[in-house]
Design a protein around this motif. Structure first.
Motif, PDB file in Angstrom:
ATOM      1  N   TYR A  13       0.805  -1.219   0.000  1.00 54.74           N
ATOM      2  CA  TYR A  13       0.000   0.000   0.000  1.00 54.74           C
ATOM      3  C   TYR A  13       0.839   1.270   0.000  1.00 54.74           C
ATOM      4  O   TYR A  13       0.301   2.367   0.220  1.00 54.74           O
ATOM      5  CB  TYR A  13      -0.977  -0.025   1.186  1.00 54.74           C
ATOM      6  N   LEU A  14       2.144   1.134  -0.262  1.00 55.67           N
ATOM      7  CA  LEU A  14       3.045   2.277  -0.405  1.00 55.67           C
ATOM      8  C   LEU A  14       2.925   3.225   0.788  1.00 55.67           C
ATOM      9  O   LEU A  14       2.837   4.443   0.648  1.00 55.67           O
ATOM     10  CB  LEU A  14       2.741   3.031  -1.704  1.00 55.67           C
ATOM     11  N   SER A  15       2.912   2.633   1.974  1.00 53.67           N
ATOM     12  CA  SER A  15       2.709   3.407   3.194  1.00 53.67           C
ATOM     13  C   SER A  15       3.947   3.299   4.081  1.00 53.67           C
ATOM     14  O   SER A  15       4.551   2.228   4.172  1.00 53.67           O
ATOM     15  CB  SER A  15       1.493   2.856   3.945  1.00 53.67           C
ATOM     16  N   PRO A  16       4.353   4.381   4.727  1.00 50.14           N
ATOM     17  CA  PRO A  16       5.494   4.293   5.646  1.00 50.14           C
ATOM     18  C   PRO A  16       5.283   3.220   6.705  1.00 50.14           C
ATOM     19  O   PRO A  16       4.184   3.089   7.259  1.00 50.14           O
ATOM     20  CB  PRO A  16       5.549   5.687   6.272  1.00 50.14           C
ATOM     21  N   LEU A  17       6.317   2.451   6.988  1.00 48.69           N
ATOM     22  CA  LEU A  17       6.231   1.380   7.984  1.00 48.69           C
ATOM     23  C   LEU A  17       5.850   1.940   9.352  1.00 48.69           C
ATOM     24  O   LEU A  17       5.125   1.310  10.116  1.00 48.69           O
ATOM     25  CB  LEU A  17       7.572   0.638   8.059  1.00 48.69           C
ATOM     26  N   GLY A  18       6.329   3.147   9.646  1.00 44.21           N
ATOM     27  CA  GLY A  18       5.994   3.780  10.928  1.00 44.21           C
ATOM     28  C   GLY A  18       4.508   4.052  11.064  1.00 44.21           C
ATOM     29  O   GLY A  18       3.938   3.952  12.157  1.00 44.21           O
ATOM     30  N   ASP A  19       3.845   4.381   9.951  1.00 42.13           N
ATOM     31  CA  ASP A  19       2.387   4.596   9.984  1.00 42.13           C
ATOM     32  C   ASP A  19       1.649   3.285  10.228  1.00 42.13           C
ATOM     33  O   ASP A  19       0.608   3.257  10.883  1.00 42.13           O
ATOM     34  CB  ASP A  19       1.922   5.226   8.668  1.00 42.13           C
ATOM     35  N   VAL A  20       2.173   2.193   9.662  1.00 40.61           N
ATOM     36  CA  VAL A  20       1.555   0.880   9.896  1.00 40.61           C
ATOM     37  C   VAL A  20       1.670   0.526  11.379  1.00 40.61           C
ATOM     38  O   VAL A  20       0.708   0.043  11.997  1.00 40.61           O
ATOM     39  CB  VAL A  20       2.206  -0.215   9.020  1.00 40.61           C
ATOM     40  N   TYR A  21       2.842   0.742  11.948  1.00 39.89           N
ATOM     41  CA  TYR A  21       3.070   0.478  13.374  1.00 39.89           C
ATOM     42  C   TYR A  21       2.076   1.274  14.225  1.00 39.89           C
ATOM     43  O   TYR A  21       1.420   0.732  15.128  1.00 39.89           O
ATOM     44  CB  TYR A  21       4.523   0.829  13.700  1.00 39.89           C
ATOM     45  N   LYS A  22       1.896   2.573  13.908  1.00 38.06           N
ATOM     46  CA  LYS A  22       0.974   3.409  14.685  1.00 38.06           C
ATOM     47  C   LYS A  22      -0.464   2.917  14.582  1.00 38.06           C
ATOM     48  O   LYS A  22      -1.222   2.945  15.547  1.00 38.06           O
ATOM     49  CB  LYS A  22       1.050   4.860  14.195  1.00 38.06           C
TER      50      LYS A  22
END
Length: 814
Positions: free
Chosen positions: A89-98
């Motif tokens: 989903y071309l999303s920062p890994l940090g955003d997934v973690y949050k």
């Protein structure tokens, strides 16, 4: 030893830290660690990798500050899922973690400020803001959070002022790391084990009230096996005053202590029934599903409304429980969890947990910890975020109403599709997955037709009850003949009246909340619009306000047109509020309820509305699309769909698919028990082919017709879409950035790239929006596409003009 960690920040990279020698034997992948980041801040990071690859010479690494956990809080399958969501989903890994991890289990440093003790302040040399801050700090003996300073003094961007005071030697700044998770506690009363009744009586002496209370309390303990009772329970059971109870505590005749009690209930739900016996159609479907699971394929269960899909799910869950496995049961909306919870608790008791957006952050953290314990929940019912829970022995994933658009996260990042992410989770955990619906998404049915998924069909309603009779009402013709004297057609009013007289119930469906979608000057055509968004305002009569449904800003209702200065402002169109008002006029003696985003804001609002309707305290229920999502009521004999064409007349290639699904699902609420129901669809254009497929209950015909169109114009499921969204408060800058970005991508993508263009709503919350659409063949490598997009973004940001460009990606947009 070194550790790569993921931080709860919108960053795609992992960061490497040195592991102190004292930590090396205890550190494990999935543990939380506190790490310094930047000049001052500390964050809770998750360990993603442990290795011995020393950094390049000359690179100095920071040490991990501290290790929080003795055992990992995130397992390796979860971390793999995070990485897949970030990649696909071309999303920062940090955003997934949050998004995936409970916020209360993340510790962050908070900037604290305190006045320098004993330092004389020369107020003449201070600016007004600096003096305000010094005065506030002098009122407190303890350091004050910088966020609290900003709130109390109503100062925006307070940091520069605080740093100025620090440079002058007037304040001290430091970082404080605090845990956000606070266990729920209660004061409990205990009887001292070594204290004899004679000793207690001697200690109490001649205090008669205390003696009487002590006897009452010992009697309560003697009649129970409990080791303690809460102070509140003791006072309620005895009627004693706090002073008398405190007297016994002071004499050490009773003891009290703080006990952690948790927020997840007492596990009191009891099993009240066995699973119902499956009929021959359900049994056949059950057998076919098991065969599909044995083939290691996702399985699509296409069962008409009220065919008994939930009972099949119950039998599957029971089978997995007997094997010692857990089940994740995904639903698209929390409205569905209310009825579903009661049905599953009747069969499985306290083995299940509910996980959705209305539970608070502390409860989320407790559920997470419970799932990591030796006695985790066996069944989790939840919305899309429940995918990220730490299952230890996941054995089955059920995605109910798999077609629902609510499974797609739109804001904030990661913008993932929960149904597809559930398929990936099933792959990672080797758990079978079942997708169930009466109206499959085009993508899922296409996957079933091409052999990627197994397909099981359940074409008969439970107890062979007939599908509802669908009646089309031509409202355009009725208006022409002047027979349409209400928002509701004469036939719908008549059917409602008959149903109510026979003791039945009615559901009316209108997919617009508010009183009217807009208001307009009848003389000059002026329409009020949101100052922050490029949309007209919705009129909410109950509040007498105009509301923007994109940013939530409210405005006073206008009575005089600001253009022509005439009192000619009138509502245009209708929403659920107006339908409710009209129904109350037509049926003044009947109890009516409305179910939409405005009436379901409270934690228990869904439950209360549905419970009242279930118990027939409410006879007519009016609502938006949340009413169409798998709710089960025994006595609904009439369903009315008002302004059905509005579901179809939207500039989107999915509008007919969504409209068909919503109307078919709404129709399925009628006649689920005892007798055949009636569905009245009000349309200005009943000759549209879609209505024929609806009246014939012909999903396959509808799929073939839509698939032919999609194939002709190369839309999903025959292609894959990626929407690139660029935002800026300066419209011209947004246009320049979008054109530059498209210019970098076009040489590689050619005709696969469309735009940049202005979307239907081109400004939201003061940001002007431009979109680039990538229409990609199914066989194109996601790795190559991701690399191309990210490389182009890096090239953009290398240009000082575009360094702070706001861009996000929406993969498989809805």
């Amino acid at each position: 030893m070194f550790a790569d960690v993921v931080l709860p920040l919108p960053l795609s990279e992992t960061f490497t830290y040195a592991v102190p020698a004292s930590m090396q034997s205890a550190l494990a992948i999935g543990c939380r660690v506190i790490v310094p980041f930047g000049k001052r801040k500390y964050y809770t990071a998750i360990v993603l990798k442990i290795h011995h690859d020393a950094p390049q010479s000359g690179v100095s690494l920071k040490d991990i500050h501290s290790l929080i956990d003795s055992v990992p809080l995130v397992n390796e399958n979860q971390l793999k899922l995070w990485e897949w969501v970030s990649f696909y989903y071309l999303s920062p890994l940090g955003d997934v973690y949050k998004a995936a991890f409970p916020s209360k289990l993340r510790m962050e440093s908070e900037t604290m400020v305190s006045a320098l003790v004993g330092h004389a302040t020369d107020e003449k040399g201070l600016r007004p803001k600096e003096k305000q801050i010094i005065d506030l700090l002098n009122e407190h003996d303890l350091p004050v959070k910088i966020s609290e300073i900003a709130v109390r003094l109503k100062i925006g961007n307070v940091l520069p002022t605080v740093y100025s005071l620090a440079e002058k030697g007037l304040v001290v700044i430091h970082e404080s790391i605090q845990s956000k998770f606070a266990p729920k506690t209660e004061t409990h009363i205990f009887l001292p084990k070594k204290l004899s009744p004679q000793s207690a009586s001697h200690a109490i002496g001649k205090a008669k009230k205390q003696q009487l209370l002590y006897e009452q309390i010992t009697g309560i303990f003697a009649a129970s096996e409990a080791d303690s009772f809460s102070r509140k329970e003791i006072m309620a059971l005895t009627g004693a005053s706090a002073s008398v109870l405190n007297g016994l505590l002071q004499k050490n005749v009773l003891r009290q202590a703080t006990v952690e009690i948790g927020r997840l209930g007492d596990g009191a739900a009891r099993v009240t029934r066995a699973p119902h016996t499956l009929n021959e159609y359900q049994q056949q479907a059950f057998t076919e599903i098991i065969d599909c699971f044995n083939d290691r394929k996702p399985c699509l269960l296409h069962g008409v409304t009220s065919s008994g899909k939930t009972e099949i799910y119950i039998h599957l869950i029971k089978r997995l429980l007997e094997e010692g496995k857990q089940t994740l049961y995904l639903v698209p909306e929390i409205a569905l969890t209310t009825q579903l919870t009661h049905r599953l608790q009747a069969v499985f008791g306290d083995k299940l947990a509910i996980y959705h957006s209305k539970i608070n952050d502390q409860e989320r953290a407790e559920i997470w910890k419970k799932m990591l314990s030796d006695h985790p929940y066996d069944i989790v019912i939840g919305v899309r975020s429940s995918l990220f829970l730490p299952f230890k022995r996941l054995g089955l994933i059920i995605v109910d109403e798999e077609h629902e658009s609510s499974y797609k996260q739109t804001e904030p990042a990661p913008r993932y599709q929960a149904r597809d992410t559930a398929v990936m989770l099933a792959h990672l955990t080797k758990a079978p997955i079942l997708l169930g619906t009466a109206t499959p998404s085009m993508e899922s049915y296409f996957n079933a037709q091409t052999g990627k998924y197994g397909l099981v069909t359940l074409a008969n309603r439970y107890e062979d009850i007939s599908l509802p009779e669908i009646i089309l009402e031509n409202t355009k013709e009725l208006r022409r003949k002047k027979k349409m004297k209400s928002l509701l057609s004469p036939a719908l009013i008549s059917y409602m009246d008959n149903a109510l007289q026979e003791g039945g119930q009615v559901i009316l469906f209108r997919n617009r909340r508010g009183f009217a979608p807009m208001v307009e000057c009848q003389l000059c055509g002026w329409t009020p619009k949101c100052r922050r968004c490029d949309v007209s305002l919705t009129y909410h009569k109950s509040r007498n306000e105009l509301v923007c449904h994109y940013c939530g800003t409210t405005y006073k209702m206008v009575t005089e047109c600001p253009e022509c200065h005439q009192p000619s402002i009138e509502p245009v169109g209708m929403g659920t509020e107006q339908v409710e008002e009209e129904v109350a006029r037509l049926f003044p003696e009947v109890s009516i309820a409305r179910m939409d985003a405005d009436t379901t804001r409270g934690k228990n609002a869904y439950e209360n509305i549905l419970s009242d309707f279930q118990q027939k305290k409410t006879r007519i229920l009016i609502g938006t699309q949340m009413l169409s999502k798998g709710l089960d009521f025994d006595d609904v004999s009439v369903v009315g769909i008002i302004s059905a064409d509005s579901l179809l007349n939207y500039p989107d290639f999915r509008s007919h698919e969504r409209g068909f699904q919503l109307m078919m699902q709404a129709s399925g609420r009628a006649g689920r028990k005892n007798k055949r129901g009636k569905v009245i669809i009000q349309s200005n254009d009943p000759e549209q082919p879609l209505y024929r497929y609806l009246t014939d209950n012909d999903y396959e015909g509808f799929f073939r017709q839509q698939a032919a169109e999609r194939k002709l114009f190369n839309y999903p499921p025959y292609s894959r879409l990626i929407r690139i969204v660029i935002k800026d408060k300066d419209e011209q800058k947004a246009e320049v950035e979008a054109r530059a970005f498209a210019g970098l991508l076009r040489p590689s993508l050619h005709e696969r790239l469309l735009g940049p263009s202005k979307p239907a709503v081109a400004k939201i919350q003061l940001y002007h929006i431009r979109e680039i659409l990538l229409k990609l063949e199914i066989g194109l490598s996601p790795q190559k596409i991701r690399k191309l997009i990210k490389k182009s973004e890096q090239r953009m940001r290398a240009n000082p003009e575009f360094k702070y460009m706001r861009v996000y990606y929406d993969v498989d947009p809805l």
